[in-house]
Write an enzyme that holds these catalytic residues in place. Sequence first.
Site, PDB file in Angstrom:
ATOM      1  N   CYS A 142       1.058  -4.423   3.650  1.00 39.89           N
ATOM      2  CA  CYS A 142       0.828  -4.913   2.283  1.00 39.89           C
ATOM      3  C   CYS A 142       0.749  -6.445   2.236  1.00 39.89           C
ATOM      4  CB  CYS A 142       1.879  -4.353   1.331  1.00 39.89           C
ATOM      5  SG  CYS A 142       1.371  -4.455  -0.406  1.00 39.89           S
ATOM      6  N   LYS A 163      -2.572  -4.453 -11.893  1.00 38.71           N
ATOM      7  CA  LYS A 163      -1.839  -3.990 -10.731  1.00 38.71           C
ATOM      8  C   LYS A 163      -2.416  -2.664 -10.235  1.00 38.71           C
ATOM      9  CE  LYS A 163       2.766  -2.847  -8.962  1.00 38.71           C
ATOM     10  NZ  LYS A 163       4.214  -2.752  -9.244  1.00 38.71           N
ATOM     11  N   SER A 192       0.743  -0.393  -4.037  1.00 35.72           N
ATOM     12  CA  SER A 192       1.478  -1.035  -5.126  1.00 35.72           C
ATOM     13  C   SER A 192       1.340  -2.543  -4.946  1.00 35.72           C
ATOM     14  CB  SER A 192       2.950  -0.615  -5.096  1.00 35.72           C
ATOM     15  OG  SER A 192       3.680  -1.261  -6.119  1.00 35.72           O
ATOM     16  N   HIS A 235       1.259   1.437   1.463  1.00 37.51           N
ATOM     17  CA  HIS A 235       2.672   1.684   1.781  1.00 37.51           C
ATOM     18  C   HIS A 235       2.868   3.140   2.189  1.00 37.51           C
ATOM     19  CE1 HIS A 235       4.663  -2.079   0.718  1.00 37.51           C
ATOM     20  NE2 HIS A 235       3.868  -2.174  -0.329  1.00 37.51           N
ATOM     21  N   GLU A 237       4.829   4.279   4.193  1.00 37.36           N
ATOM     22  CA  GLU A 237       6.250   4.567   4.449  1.00 37.36           C
ATOM     23  C   GLU A 237       7.046   4.864   3.185  1.00 37.36           C
ATOM     24  OE1 GLU A 237       6.241   0.411   3.066  1.00 37.36           O
ATOM     25  OE2 GLU A 237       4.934   1.577   4.371  1.00 37.36           O
ATOM     26  N   ARG A 249      10.701  -0.157 -13.630  1.00 37.61           N
ATOM     27  CA  ARG A 249      10.976  -1.603 -13.655  1.00 37.61           C
ATOM     28  C   ARG A 249       9.879  -2.352 -14.385  1.00 37.61           C
ATOM     29  NH1 ARG A 249       9.676  -3.999  -8.176  1.00 37.61           N
ATOM     30  NH2 ARG A 249       7.627  -3.729  -9.138  1.00 37.61           N
TER      31      ARG A 249
END
Length: 309
Positions: A142, A163, A192, A235, A237, A249
């Site tokens: 990332c 985003k 993300s 991502h 993982e 959040r």
Amino acid sequence: MPIKIPNQLPAAKVLTGENIFIMDETRAAKQDIRPLQILLLNLMPTKIETETQLARIIGNTPIQVEMELLQTATHQSRNTSSEHMLKFYTTFDEIKHRNFDGMIITGAPVEKMPFEEVEYWPELCEIMEWTKSHVQSTFHICWGAQAGLYYHYGIQKRPLPKKLSGVFPHEVVRRSSMLMRGFDDVFMVPHSRNTTVDIEDVKACDKLKILAVSEKAGLYACATDGGRQVFITGHSEYDADTIAKEYVRDMAQDPEHTDLPYNYFTDDDPSKPPRVTWRSHANLIYQNWINYYVYQSTPYNLEDIEPIE
């Protein structure tokens, strides 16, 4: 084969409960083999979650791995206790005289800032330069991938209008790459991020090969010939609930500009659990990296690693 991690690392209890094969330091000391030495530079604020995610996925590979945790000395973590950092993490000055089979550089929540304004950028540049002569293969994730592409090849990140969050379909474009070995025609990956790397910028660099892309998420994977440097924009993982936590959040901070993560919650309903559609390919990409670009490429004597030109 197991992953060797410190006896009291919080990840050990979690992974044991998940039936991931780990080996504590006491047992590993009795093994008469050389495990792969993998260094993890953890730039994420959620240190324990990130180290557990990566220990889980590396521990599911067929090679015995010894993972060491690295932090930046020029930035103090505000989300992880100083006790944890002192107990389990080392600094660059303490390991820069050593060589490693592989290294992972994680993402970081600083992508909206120019690279040069990041507090630890000079230290990170020193580390990335060091990897060229002291690490057989470096796996960038990332923002870590964006930082690596910028430092090594001058490829700048670009802001996104909104985003990019969710789980996106991808396609392999270079099947000859060992990193993509065994991948389906279409595979899923979580993303993300607020910035991206333009595919055309990567195509213009003759030292890089594009391996996989997404129509919606753009570039996913590129690497140098031989895999000494690997750059992954997603991502793989991530845990099942990582994007859900980020969504909660973001909604709390800026609900007006926070979209529902794409293709993530069951029926696109955030009250329902996420659908995990990326786990098999997450394991596969790390297995391929460990096997082909680290284990089968690294010299037995780490001092014999050849510097990248």
